[in-house]
Design a protein around this motif. Structure first.
Motif: not given
Lengths: 302, 302
Positions: A34-49, A82-84, A89-96
């Motif tokens: 589980f990766v809890p975020t507040m959105g507006f994802l950046h490279e930092g979040h993507l590294s968690l994913f 920016d939810t869309e 980004l989450a989908e591309e990173a492999g989030v289920d």
């Protein structure tokens, strides 16, 4: 994931649907990351994913701008969204599965019952942002109960958050393993943050100095200095010389993760941390390490 | 339980062993019922065990005198204990596993992180015992996370506790159903309580008046009175005439379970509640019901 063809990411709004999804995953014997975020994802979040995809069978991320962790109403209202883009980004990173709950779903009875963090919060961001970590611990208690993760992933940029969430997990006996991940930086050294978009060009340029100041502290430490205040002074002195636009909120050196000054001499694991304000943006950064391993130090060691 | 021969009750000390036991039960498809207690079991507790045995496949009880819910150190230190008797009674009642954790196991990092109850606590016992429900909510959050129950059973003697725990379950999204159970009384009407053993013979005799006072309130209500304060006054007036040894802590009439005065007229579900002190014993009692069903009222309706 079993199939070669990547499955589409699910978007889940309600806690009940999320609980059902998790139950299915567990029944199938999959570990849940589980990766809890507040959105507006950046490279930092993507590294968690990425870390989550590597180490958990099923990866769930949440995007929820949690009102109770903001002291300033303005910062909450203006928090970038920016939810869309986040979903793509989450989908591309492999989030289920992406959890996108409404405020009323997360706080069905408002703030009738909340979590209070009584240690590790009188320093660093906790001192500048009273109640912030109570809000963080409150929303994570809710999310952990809904998502029932086996692993949770947090970035070391919020090193105090990692320390506090570890306390929360221990206190409430959540059967979850905390996996802290290293800070991700821009090419010039600025730590990635959703709030960086609030910087104007001059501020953005100067913000690269934050990291350099912390490195001055590390240099002082490597030269043999062990007095918390003298190490912090080296950082402050650098900032006085190099920050023209930013206003220092704090510079502090502490033992980590207990965030205390155990006597006056730094020993064991430590953190050199700062917060600097640029107009509406308050940026944080830190270096953690251990005095025992000072010469093989790598940033973000946890 | 599958076998005709009743299995021996397990005694479990560590949260890790309890979590393992629960995992096995869930894997086998059994529903888990949980009865948290502070021990020194009486008929009230046994009625909870009985309800749990009837409605859950696997019944777990805990005996843990929770330090954080006591305001007075003396009350905590002197809280009656008899673990062997508790274990025997629990086993006879059909409990499958008794959780007997140490304080350090439940509070591994002390009170580093706690729960705060911000609603329903400024009245009744919450007003007399500041911090009490924070302590209750804190320990239950820990126990719910360890035991992961499908059903939890609480006695309506602590009606405010039932209301607060319902808020806790909703706030933190615990996937658990609250099953409130009716008050169990001595033949003369005194509500069963672990603290009754602290009464001397005269106090014990007088304590039967508590219930009678509440019934005066009900009588006033049935006669058509709907003003909260006038109903409470009827109870207070009865106590003034009949309590020589006991000292009234509070008498209150409120809507239930929100524990508010919605205007000045009682309507919907309600509670008539009292707390009375006898030396070191503070006794509580209540009647709940609904104005809609006043004439078919039965005590402990929830």
């Amino acid at each position: 994931m079993e199939s070669v063809q990547k499955k589409r990411m699910l978007r889940i709004k309600s806690p009940e649907d999320m609980a059902r999804f998790v139950k299915e995953q567990k029944k199938a014997g999959r570990t849940v990351g589980f990766v809890p975020t507040m959105g507006f994802l950046h490279e930092g979040h993507l590294s968690l994913f990425q870390k989550a995809v590597e180490t958990s069978d099923c990866v769930i991320a949440s995007v929820f701008v949690n009102p109770t962790q903001f002291g300033e109403r303005e910062d909450y209202i203006n928090y970038p969204q920016d939810t869309e883009r986040d979903a793509r980004l989450a989908e591309e990173a492999g989030v289920d599965a992406l959890f996108l709950p409404d405020e009323s779903a997360v706080y069905p009875n408002g703030t009738a019952v909340t979590v209070k963090v009584n240690e590790k919060t009188d320093v660093l961001c906790g001192r500048s942002r009273p109640g912030h970590f109570d809000g963080v611990a409150t929303v994570l208690t809710k999310l952990f109960t809904i998502v029932q993760p086996d692993h949770v992933y947090f970035g070391m940029k919020d090193a105090q958050q990692v320390a506090v969430v570890s306390s929360l997990i221990q206190a409430f006996h959540f059967p979850v393993k905390m996996i802290p991940c290293p800070i991700v930086r821009e090419p010039d050294g600025l730590a990635r943050s959703s709030r960086n978009v609030r910087l104007n060009a001059d501020e953005r340029k100067e913000a690269a100095e934050l990291r350099k100041g912390l490195e001055q502290g590390m240099k002082t430490l490597k030269q043999g200095e062990r007095d918390f205040e003298k190490i912090a002074d080296a950082v402050r002195s650098y900032y006085r010389g190099h920050l023209k636009l930013g206003k220092i909120d704090y510079v502090d050196v502490l033992n980590y993760p207990d965030l205390k000054r155990n006597g006056t001499v730094l020993s064991g694991r430590f953190i050199i941390a700062c917060a600097v304000r640029y107009g509406r943006a308050r940026l944080i950064d830190n270096i953690t390490g251990s005095t025992a391993a000072l010469f093989s130090e790598k940033e973000g060691e946890v």
